[in-house]
Write an enzyme that holds these catalytic residues in place. Sequence first.
Site, PDB file in Angstrom:
ATOM      1  N   ASP A   1       1.460 -11.168 -39.726  1.00  0.00           N
ATOM      2  CA  ASP A   1       2.074  -9.793 -39.147  1.00  0.00           C
ATOM      3  C   ASP A   1       1.252  -9.349 -37.997  1.00  0.00           C
ATOM      4  OD1 ASP A   1       2.684  -7.302 -38.952  1.00  0.00           O
ATOM      5  OD2 ASP A   1       2.869  -6.878 -41.230  1.00  0.00           O
ATOM      6  N   VAL A   2       2.047  -9.016 -36.929  1.00  0.00           N
ATOM      7  CA  VAL A   2       1.047  -8.711 -35.809  1.00  0.00           C
ATOM      8  C   VAL A   2       0.595  -7.337 -35.812  1.00  0.00           C
ATOM      9  CG1 VAL A   2       2.134 -10.400 -34.114  1.00  0.00           C
ATOM     10  CG2 VAL A   2       3.278  -8.084 -34.498  1.00  0.00           C
TER      11      VAL A   2
ATOM     12  N   ASN B   1       6.749 -10.289 -28.404  1.00  0.00           N
ATOM     13  CA  ASN B   1       7.973  -9.998 -28.740  1.00  0.00           C
ATOM     14  C   ASN B   1       8.772  -9.346 -30.258  1.00  0.00           C
ATOM     15  OD1 ASN B   1      11.250 -10.805 -28.465  1.00  0.00           O
ATOM     16  ND2 ASN B   1      10.411 -12.286 -30.123  1.00  0.00           N
TER      17      ASN B   1
ATOM     18  N   TYR C   1      12.646   3.997 -32.736  1.00  0.00           N
ATOM     19  CA  TYR C   1      12.662   2.805 -32.268  1.00  0.00           C
ATOM     20  C   TYR C   1      12.839   3.299 -30.582  1.00  0.00           C
ATOM     21  CZ  TYR C   1      14.769  -1.557 -30.453  1.00  0.00           C
ATOM     22  OH  TYR C   1      14.970  -2.704 -30.195  1.00  0.00           O
TER      23      TYR C   1
ATOM     24  N   LYS D   1       9.886   1.807 -27.967  1.00  0.00           N
ATOM     25  CA  LYS D   1      10.044   1.037 -26.735  1.00  0.00           C
ATOM     26  C   LYS D   1       9.834   1.490 -25.413  1.00  0.00           C
ATOM     27  CE  LYS D   1      11.731  -2.673 -28.805  1.00  0.00           C
ATOM     28  NZ  LYS D   1      11.057  -3.878 -28.728  1.00  0.00           N
TER      29      LYS D   1
ATOM     30  N   THR E   1      21.664 -11.729 -31.856  1.00  0.00           N
ATOM     31  CA  THR E   1      20.645 -12.439 -32.560  1.00  0.00           C
ATOM     32  C   THR E   1      20.885 -11.899 -34.164  1.00  0.00           C
ATOM     33  OG1 THR E   1      19.161 -10.594 -32.523  1.00  0.00           O
ATOM     34  CG2 THR E   1      18.871 -11.971 -30.561  1.00  0.00           C
TER      35      THR E   1
HETATM   36  N1  LIG Z   1      18.830  -8.034 -30.522  1.00  0.00           N
HETATM   37  C1  LIG Z   1      19.034  -6.909 -29.585  1.00  0.00           C
HETATM   38  O1  LIG Z   1      20.026  -6.463 -29.342  1.00  0.00           O
HETATM   39  C2  LIG Z   1      17.699  -6.468 -28.856  1.00  0.00           C
HETATM   40  C3  LIG Z   1      17.808  -5.421 -27.991  1.00  0.00           C
HETATM   41  C4  LIG Z   1      16.743  -4.934 -27.371  1.00  0.00           C
HETATM   42  C5  LIG Z   1      15.574  -5.219 -27.750  1.00  0.00           C
HETATM   43  N2  LIG Z   1      15.147  -6.157 -28.889  1.00  0.00           N
HETATM   44  C6  LIG Z   1      14.059  -6.614 -29.166  1.00  0.00           C
HETATM   45  O2  LIG Z   1      13.905  -8.012 -29.115  1.00  0.00           O
HETATM   46  C7  LIG Z   1      12.748  -8.445 -30.081  1.00  0.00           C
HETATM   47  C8  LIG Z   1      13.315  -9.714 -30.861  1.00  0.00           C
HETATM   48  O3  LIG Z   1      14.234  -9.245 -31.729  1.00  0.00           O
HETATM   49  P1  LIG Z   1      15.768 -10.214 -31.928  1.00  0.00           P
HETATM   50  O4  LIG Z   1      16.699  -9.353 -31.737  1.00  0.00           O
HETATM   51  O5  LIG Z   1      15.288 -11.687 -31.668  1.00  0.00           O
HETATM   52  O6  LIG Z   1      15.383  -9.936 -33.767  1.00  0.00           O
HETATM   53  P2  LIG Z   1      15.397 -11.107 -34.645  1.00  0.00           P
HETATM   54  O7  LIG Z   1      15.264 -10.112 -35.932  1.00  0.00           O
HETATM   55  O8  LIG Z   1      16.184 -12.235 -34.619  1.00  0.00           O
HETATM   56  O9  LIG Z   1      13.788 -11.871 -34.562  1.00  0.00           O
HETATM   57  C9  LIG Z   1      12.577 -10.940 -34.746  1.00  0.00           C
HETATM   58  C10 LIG Z   1      11.457 -11.939 -35.419  1.00  0.00           C
HETATM   59  O10 LIG Z   1      10.362 -11.104 -35.435  1.00  0.00           O
HETATM   60  C11 LIG Z   1       9.792 -11.323 -36.693  1.00  0.00           C
HETATM   61  N3  LIG Z   1       8.691 -10.061 -36.666  1.00  0.00           N
HETATM   62  C12 LIG Z   1       9.356  -8.635 -36.859  1.00  0.00           C
HETATM   63  N4  LIG Z   1       8.107  -7.829 -37.300  1.00  0.00           N
HETATM   64  C13 LIG Z   1       7.087  -8.756 -37.201  1.00  0.00           C
HETATM   65  C14 LIG Z   1       5.732  -8.471 -37.448  1.00  0.00           C
HETATM   66  N5  LIG Z   1       5.322  -7.193 -37.460  1.00  0.00           N
HETATM   67  N6  LIG Z   1       4.913  -9.668 -37.228  1.00  0.00           N
HETATM   68  C15 LIG Z   1       5.419 -10.644 -36.852  1.00  0.00           C
HETATM   69  N7  LIG Z   1       6.635 -11.059 -36.845  1.00  0.00           N
HETATM   70  C16 LIG Z   1       7.610  -9.995 -36.931  1.00  0.00           C
HETATM   71  C17 LIG Z   1      10.877 -11.413 -37.424  1.00  0.00           C
HETATM   72  O11 LIG Z   1      10.404 -12.032 -38.591  1.00  0.00           O
HETATM   73  C18 LIG Z   1      11.789 -12.224 -36.666  1.00  0.00           C
HETATM   74  O12 LIG Z   1      11.830 -13.487 -37.150  1.00  0.00           O
HETATM   75  C19 LIG Z   1      12.514  -7.176 -30.927  1.00  0.00           C
HETATM   76  O13 LIG Z   1      11.107  -6.493 -29.955  1.00  0.00           O
HETATM   77  C20 LIG Z   1      13.815  -6.121 -30.651  1.00  0.00           C
HETATM   78  O14 LIG Z   1      13.421  -4.795 -30.581  1.00  0.00           O
HETATM   79  C21 LIG Z   1      16.403  -6.883 -29.325  1.00  0.00           C
END
Ligand SMILES: NC(=O)c1ccc[n+]([C@@H]2O[C@H](COP(=O)([O-])OP(=O)(O)OC[C@H]3O[C@@H](n4cnc5c(N)ncnc54)[C@H](O)[C@@H]3O)[C@@H](O)[C@H]2O)c1
Length: 247
Positions: A68-69, A95, A153, A157, A187
Amino acid sequence: MGSIDFGFARGESILITGAGSGIGRATALHAAAMGLSVSAWDLNPVGLDETITLLEPSGIQVHRWVADVSDDDAVEAGIADAGAALGPIRLLHNNAGPASSADLPFDRAVEICVGSVRRVTDAWARTTPGDGAAMVATTSVAGNLIGTGSAWYSASKAAIMGYVRHLAAYRAGEFRSNGVAPGMTDTPRLAGFRESDTGQQVLARIPLQRMASADDIAYATLFLLSPAASYINGVFLPVDGGWMVTQ
Ligand SMILES: NC(=O)c1ccc[n+]([C@@H]2O[C@H](COP(=O)([O-])OP(=O)(O)OC[C@H]3O[C@@H](n4cnc5c(N)ncnc54)[C@H](O)[C@@H]3O)[C@@H](O)[C@H]2O)c1
């Protein structure tokens, strides 16, 4: 798309948080295709194992770290373990972060989101950077360009991008720092969104008329981390199909 090479040096390594799904997994797979060794981190061991399996055919060196980061000790231990496995790691993709739909108290959520980026960056910077080092944080159009329903959120961000700008201004002697801001990205956390009423309304406003793929975000991230972007520092790069232009 054919093979893309942004000019990474042979033997270069990248550390990716949240590599067990979505954008982090896509960055890991494209980085491996470009010849980078990968230190893949996630708190979900199942997702992480799937990523590791997908990385196997590339034949690159892989390091796996379940953590957990938001946990100081886990991050410090992971940086040491990754360094022992792969040697110096000059590239970092910050990320990981909770979904905006997560039910979290505001203060705790900001602490998790912003604190984790600060924590991983500091631990990484203490041990590995050097010539050509670079960090990219996954931010969002949310908070920086539009408000969204989740208060924490949007706030988190925007704050992450503020931290990236601080790093770009004050730590450029150690590494470059940039932010990639996805729009709506296909995703697992957005499963079913495209078909929903809100999803259709959003899609109608996106000039490219589709959600981003995780690959779209991975390419932007790897470009900013690469030598091809060696004079780019402190930018906020929306990857949103032009959505924000129509707001
Ligand atoms: N999907 C979107 O539309 C979108 C839009 C803008 C920003 N983002 C950002 O992109 C990033 C990745 O999101 P995604 O869409 O790939 O989601 P996702 O849920 O597919 O993947 C996120 C991964 O991060 C891991 N994770 C979450 N919290 C964690 C922690 N505290 N420690 C370690 N691992 C952790 C989860 O287990 C998961 O495997 C995030 O920061 C999200 O806010 C996503």
